[in-house]
Design an enzyme around this catalytic site. Structure first.
Site, mmCIF file in Angstrom:
data_model
loop_
_atom_site.group_PDB
_atom_site.id
_atom_site.type_symbol
_atom_site.label_atom_id
_atom_site.label_comp_id
_atom_site.label_asym_id
_atom_site.label_seq_id
_atom_site.Cartn_x
_atom_site.Cartn_y
_atom_site.Cartn_z
ATOM 1 N N GLY A 12 -2.549 7.764 8.973
ATOM 2 C CA GLY A 12 -2.650 8.118 7.549
ATOM 3 C C GLY A 12 -4.114 8.194 7.127
ATOM 4 N N ARG A 73 -0.281 11.913 12.738
ATOM 5 C CA ARG A 73 0.359 10.853 13.534
ATOM 6 C C ARG A 73 0.990 11.601 14.704
ATOM 7 N NH1 ARG A 73 0.471 6.604 9.656
ATOM 8 N NH2 ARG A 73 0.914 7.278 7.547
ATOM 9 N N ASP A 104 -3.565 0.603 13.435
ATOM 10 C CA ASP A 104 -3.149 -0.042 14.689
ATOM 11 C C ASP A 104 -2.431 0.927 15.636
ATOM 12 O OD1 ASP A 104 -1.011 -0.053 12.831
ATOM 13 O OD2 ASP A 104 0.022 -1.566 14.017
ATOM 14 N N THR A 127 -7.229 2.433 7.117
ATOM 15 C CA THR A 127 -5.893 2.430 6.505
ATOM 16 C C THR A 127 -6.005 1.794 5.125
ATOM 17 O OG1 THR A 127 -3.717 1.361 6.501
ATOM 18 C CG2 THR A 127 -5.358 0.342 7.896
ATOM 19 N N ASP A 129 -3.870 0.104 3.765
ATOM 20 C CA ASP A 129 -3.023 -1.097 3.677
ATOM 21 C C ASP A 129 -3.766 -2.424 3.894
ATOM 22 O OD1 ASP A 129 -0.926 0.565 3.185
ATOM 23 O OD2 ASP A 129 -0.091 0.477 5.206
ATOM 24 N N ASP A 131 -4.143 -4.204 6.490
ATOM 25 C CA ASP A 131 -3.242 -5.158 7.145
ATOM 26 C C ASP A 131 -3.542 -5.344 8.636
ATOM 27 O OD1 ASP A 131 -2.488 -2.617 7.842
ATOM 28 O OD2 ASP A 131 -0.344 -2.899 7.516
ATOM 29 N N ARG A 173 3.787 -0.273 3.591
ATOM 30 C CA ARG A 173 5.072 -0.210 4.303
ATOM 31 C C ARG A 173 5.455 -1.578 4.851
ATOM 32 N NH1 ARG A 173 4.915 4.905 7.758
ATOM 33 N NH2 ARG A 173 2.994 3.907 8.380
ATOM 34 N N GLU A 223 6.109 -0.964 -1.422
ATOM 35 C CA GLU A 223 7.176 -0.059 -0.976
ATOM 36 C C GLU A 223 8.021 -0.664 0.155
ATOM 37 O OE1 GLU A 223 5.940 3.490 1.151
ATOM 38 O OE2 GLU A 223 4.134 2.486 1.827
ATOM 39 N N ARG A 247 11.801 1.003 -16.962
ATOM 40 C CA ARG A 247 11.429 2.272 -16.344
ATOM 41 C C ARG A 247 10.848 2.009 -14.947
ATOM 42 N NH1 ARG A 247 13.883 3.646 -20.064
ATOM 43 N NH2 ARG A 247 13.532 5.342 -21.553
ATOM 44 N N ARG A 256 -3.749 7.396 -1.761
ATOM 45 C CA ARG A 256 -4.464 7.734 -0.524
ATOM 46 C C ARG A 256 -5.628 8.692 -0.759
ATOM 47 N NH1 ARG A 256 -0.400 7.721 3.880
ATOM 48 N NH2 ARG A 256 -1.145 9.756 4.475
HETATM 49 O O1 F6P Z 1 -0.241 3.202 6.551
HETATM 50 C C1 F6P Z 1 -0.755 3.672 5.373
HETATM 51 C C2 F6P Z 1 0.319 4.234 4.498
HETATM 52 O O2 F6P Z 1 -0.357 4.718 3.374
HETATM 53 C C3 F6P Z 1 1.443 3.269 4.101
HETATM 54 O O3 F6P Z 1 1.104 2.403 3.065
HETATM 55 C C4 F6P Z 1 2.529 4.234 3.743
HETATM 56 O O4 F6P Z 1 3.795 3.658 3.911
HETATM 57 C C5 F6P Z 1 2.353 5.324 4.745
HETATM 58 O O5 F6P Z 1 0.989 5.325 5.084
HETATM 59 C C6 F6P Z 1 2.778 6.676 4.270
HETATM 60 O O6 F6P Z 1 2.577 7.586 5.301
HETATM 61 P P1 F6P Z 1 2.872 9.144 5.224
HETATM 62 O O7 F6P Z 1 1.813 9.746 4.364
HETATM 63 O O8 F6P Z 1 2.757 9.603 6.634
HETATM 64 O O9 F6P Z 1 4.218 9.300 4.641
#
Ligand code: F6P
Length: 323
Positions: A12, A73, A104, A127, A129, A131, A173, A223, A247, A256
C-alpha cells in the site's frame, strides 16, 4: 563495493514514500552509485519496467503524496515463474544492492528473493498503519493520523450541530494505532480496535458515565475491529441506543493520500539516507528503523506486524479524558 542499486515502493502506498525515494537517489548519487527504479513494486522487477533515477528525476517530489514509482501488491512475485523473471532482471542490470520501501509483506518478498539471488537488500518501513516491529515510526503514519484528525474535526462540527453520535471508521486492518492516536487528538469519546477484544462491551457500559449534557459523540473504529468495522458497530448501536441519532462515516483511502507532514518528510529522508549507507556497510535483509530517535536495523524475518502491543496507558488516558 556497491556500484548500482535497484529501488522499489511496494504494498500500500503511503505519504512520504517520495521523500524516501528522493533521499535514496540523492544519497546514492553523492557516492557515485547508480539507481534503477522499478515501477509497481515487484511487478516492475518481473516485467523489467524501469527508470534510471538521476538527481533531477527526483526533483520536486519531496512534498507529494503517493509514490512516483507506483506500487502494487504483487501476486506474481509469489509464483516460481515470477520469481525467476525478477531474478533475471536483477542479473541483467547487474545490481549489487536493492532498497525496498514497503511493509512486512514486501520484506517477506525480499527474504524469498534472497533464496534465489545473493543481492544485498535493505528495507524502509512504508505503511500508514505503523504496525511493524523494529521502528517507532513507519513512513505515512504521521500524515495519515493528521488527515484523520482534520476529517474528524469536521465531522465533530456537524455532529455537535445535530446532537448526533458518529461512528467513524479509520484504516488499520490489523492494528488500532491510527485509531488510538487520532482518538486522543480528536477528543473522541471511545475507540474500538482489534487489539482489545472486550471493547464493544466496554462501549455499551461506558454510556452510563457519559455526561447527560453532552449529546454529540465521536466513536472511532479501526477497520479491522472484530465487531465488523463502523457499519457493524453503527448498526448495532442504532438498535441498542434508539434514543440517539447515529451516523456512520468511513474515512477510507483519503488517509493514504495528501502531502506528507514535516515529520514524515524528515523521517523518510533519514531512512532513505541510512538505507544506502547500510548497503555500503554490507548490511542485508534488514529493515531500517527509528527507535527512540536512534537509527536501528531489524532483520526482515523479525520486522513483522506487532499485534496487541498498544500502550495500555494511552487507552487509560483516552478513557479518562473523554469521560
Ligand atoms: O496496510 C495499509 C492499509 O492502508 C491498511 O490500513 C488497509 O487495510 C489496506 O492498506 C488497504 O489496502 P488496499 O488499498 O489495497 O485496499
Amino acid at each position: 563495493m556497491i556500484k548500482k542499486i535497484g529501488l522499489i515502493t511496494s504494498g500500500g502506498d503511503s505519504p512520504g514514500m517520495n521523500a524516501c525515494i528522493r533521499a535514496v537517489v540523492r544519497t546514492a548519487r553523492a557516492e557515485q552509485i547508480d539507481v534503477v527504479g522499478f515501477y509497481r513494486g515487484y511487478e516492475g522487477l518481473i516485467d523489467d519496467d524501469y527508470i534510471n533515477l538521476t538527481k533531477s528525476k527526483v526533483s520536486n517530489i519531496i512534498h507529494r503524496g503517493g509514490t512516483v514509482l507506483k506500487t502494487a501488491r504483487s501476486k506474481r512475485f509469489m509464483t516460481q515463474e515470477g520469481m525467476q523473471m525478477a531474478v533475471q532482471t536483477l542479473q541483467k542490470h547487474q545490481l549489487d544492492g536493492f532498497v525496498i520501501i514497503g511493509g512486512d509483506g514486501s520484506f517477506k518478498g525480499a527474504l524469498e528473493l534472497s533464496k534465489h539471488h545473493n543481492i544485498k537488500t535493505v528495507g524502509c518501513p512504508g505503511t500508514i498503519d505503523n504496525d511493524l516491529v523494529g521502528t517507532d515510526y513507519t513512513i505515512g503514519y504521521d500524515t495519515a493520523i493528521n488527515t484523520v484528525v482534520d476529517a474528524v474535526d469536521k465531522i465533530r462540527d456537524t455532529a455537535e450541530s445535530h446532537d448526533r453520535i458518529f461512528v467513524v471508521e479509520v484504516m488499520g486492518r490489523d492494528a488500532g494505532l491510527i485509531a488510538l492516536r487520532s482518538a486522543i487528538a480528536c477528543g473522541a469519546e471511545a475507540i474500538l480496535i482489534p487489539e482489545r477484544k472486550n471493547d464493544l462491551k466496554f462501549l455499551l457500559e461506558k454510556k452510563k458515565t457519559w455526561r447527560q449534557t453532552k449529546k454529540s459523540r465521536i466513536i472511532i473504529v479501526a477497520e479491522g475491529d472484530e465487531n465488523g468495522g463502523a457499519i457493524g458497530i453503527g448498526n448495532l448501536l442504532k438498535l441498542e441506543w434508539p434514543e440517539f441519532d447515529i451516523r456512520i462515516s468511513i474515512l477510507g483511502h483519503i488517509q493514504r493520500g495528501g502531502n506528507p507532514t514535516c515529520m514524515e518528510r524528515v523521517n523518510a529522508s533519514l531512512m532513505g539516507y541510512y538505507a544506502v549507507k547500510a548497503l555500503q556497510d554490507g548490511r542485508s535483509n534488514e529493515m531500517i528503523g527509528i527507535v527512540n530517535k536512534q537509527v536501528c536495523y531489524t532483520p526482515f524475518k523479525d520486522a513483522v506486524k506487532h499485534i496487541e502491543e498498544l500502550n495500555p496507558e494511552m487507552l487509560k488516558i483516552l478513557d479518562i479524558l473523554s469521560a
